[in-house]
Design an enzyme around this catalytic site. Structure first.
Site, short mmCIF file in Angstrom:
data_model
loop_
_atom_site.label_atom_id
_atom_site.label_comp_id
_atom_site.label_asym_id
_atom_site.label_seq_id
_atom_site.Cartn_x
_atom_site.Cartn_y
_atom_site.Cartn_z
N LYS A 178 1.98 -4.09 -6.45
CA LYS A 178 1.57 -5.02 -7.58
C LYS A 178 0.36 -5.43 -7.91
O LYS A 178 -0.63 -5.52 -7.03
CB LYS A 178 2.39 -6.52 -7.25
CG LYS A 178 3.74 -6.22 -7.03
CD LYS A 178 4.34 -7.47 -6.73
CE LYS A 178 4.44 -8.55 -7.61
NZ LYS A 178 5.07 -9.83 -7.34
N ILE A 179 -0.10 -5.00 -9.24
CA ILE A 179 -1.53 -5.10 -9.59
C ILE A 179 -1.74 -6.07 -10.65
O ILE A 179 -0.80 -5.73 -11.66
CB ILE A 179 -1.75 -3.75 -10.14
CG1 ILE A 179 -1.88 -2.59 -9.02
CG2 ILE A 179 -3.56 -3.93 -10.38
CD1 ILE A 179 -2.74 -2.59 -8.03
#
EC number: 2.2.1.2
Length: 327
Positions: A132-133
């Site tokens: 997750k970015i």
């Protein structure tokens, strides 16, 4: 008739939003997501103490400086919980990098690569991991690099179509638009207008993103997240994925009412929508024009960063305890 959970599973991939391996197991979901906030809730529970202890000892043995040691431990805690969670689901797990890196492309890439390599080294299947970015411009640039290197990314904290288009252009595997947080902003800004579900701002935002993606054949998946009510979930039936809290999953399982498919790619292709080309300057301008997206993105980063700092404080105290016991 089957319950709403079982009906919904036929229309969308169901994802359990929890850091608790036992709750994920009980959910019956395909995939799972977690974040520092969720890990924080369960990491210090007695039943999961061994996962925390092992991560702390492992991190100390990496012989880094104090900051490096904390980073090692934080990532190891996530991986420890992830490996427990994926024992109980057939699909993927999403893990999040440190939100304090949200504006540093190189640092995000390095941390994501490390997290992916650690997951594999501990026996995890890389194909089952999404990193997750955050949906900042810098985060999306990091995603572009990571996807090219074979690291699948989940672009999180998505609050408008602009971010979604930028993430798709970067070839992100998946995006997470936050339904409930969008709704929260509108209620806080304009008061409780008693929005019908058809006029719910969060539902409308995800519906618009879905329509744009399907209209132009964009392969990036949409995982609607951050639901406040069961009604919001059902209003997005047919979305690629829906990540839902254990509480709302239980509500769905208790209801027998019929579930209707609300999002349909065939219908989206009929819409009169024009493609939008984004440059960095245009992206930043459009984000600046959207007060809700700007404020909620900043707030989301602050919340995740704050929870990471709280977790670091707990880890630091635990390290001191270990040192004292060994003295």
């Amino acid at each position: 008739m089957s319950n709403q959970f079982d009906q919904l599973k036929k229309l969308s991939t169901i994802v359990c939003d929890s850091g608790d391996p036992e709750l994920v197991k009980a959910s019956g979901s395909q995939d799972a997501t977690t974040n520092p906030s969720l890990i924080l809730k369960v990491a210090q529970e007695p039943k999961f103490q061994e996962l925390l202890n092992e991560a702390v000892v492992w991190g100390i043995r990496q012989n880094g400086d104090d900051l490096q040691t904390l980073s090692f431990i934080l990532d190891k805690i996530q991986v420890n919980f992830a490996l427990e969670i994926i024992k109980n689901i057939p699909g993927r797990i999403s893990l999040e990098i440190d939100a304090r890196l949200s504006f540093n492309v190189e640092a995000m890439v390095q941390r994501a690569v490390f997290l992916s390599q650690l997951f594999e080294a501990m026996g995890g299947d890389k194909k089952r991991l999404l990193v997750k970015i955050p949906g900042t411009w810098e985060g999306i640039r990091a995603v572009e690099f990571l996807e090219a290197k074979g690291i699948a990314c989940n672009v999180t904290l998505i609050f408008n179509l602009v971010q979604a288009i930028a993430a798709a252009k970067a070839k992100a595997t998946l995006i997470s638009p936050f339904v409930g947080r969008i709704y929260d902003w509108w209620i806080a800004a304009y008061g409780d207008e008693g929005y019908s579900i058809d006029a719910d701002p969060g539902v409308a935002s995800v519906s618009n993103i879905y329509a744009y993606y399907k209209k132009f054949g964009i392969p990036t998946q949409i995982m609607a997240a951050s639901f406040r009510t069961k009604e919001q979930v059902l209003a997005l039936a047919g979305c690629d994925l829906l990540t839902i809290s254990p509480k709302l999953l239980d509500e769905l399982k208790k209801s027998q009412h019929p579930v209707k498919k609300e999002l349909d790619p065939a219908e989206a292709k009929k819409l009169d929508v024009q493609p939008i080309e984004l440059t960095e300057s245009f992206f930043r301008f459009l984000m600046n024009e959207d007060a809700m997206a700007t404020e909620k993105l900043a707030e989301g980063i602050r919340i995740f960063a704050g929870d990471t700092q709280i977790l670091e404080t707990a880890i630091t105290e635990f390290i001191k305890q270990i040192a004292a016991e060994g003295a």
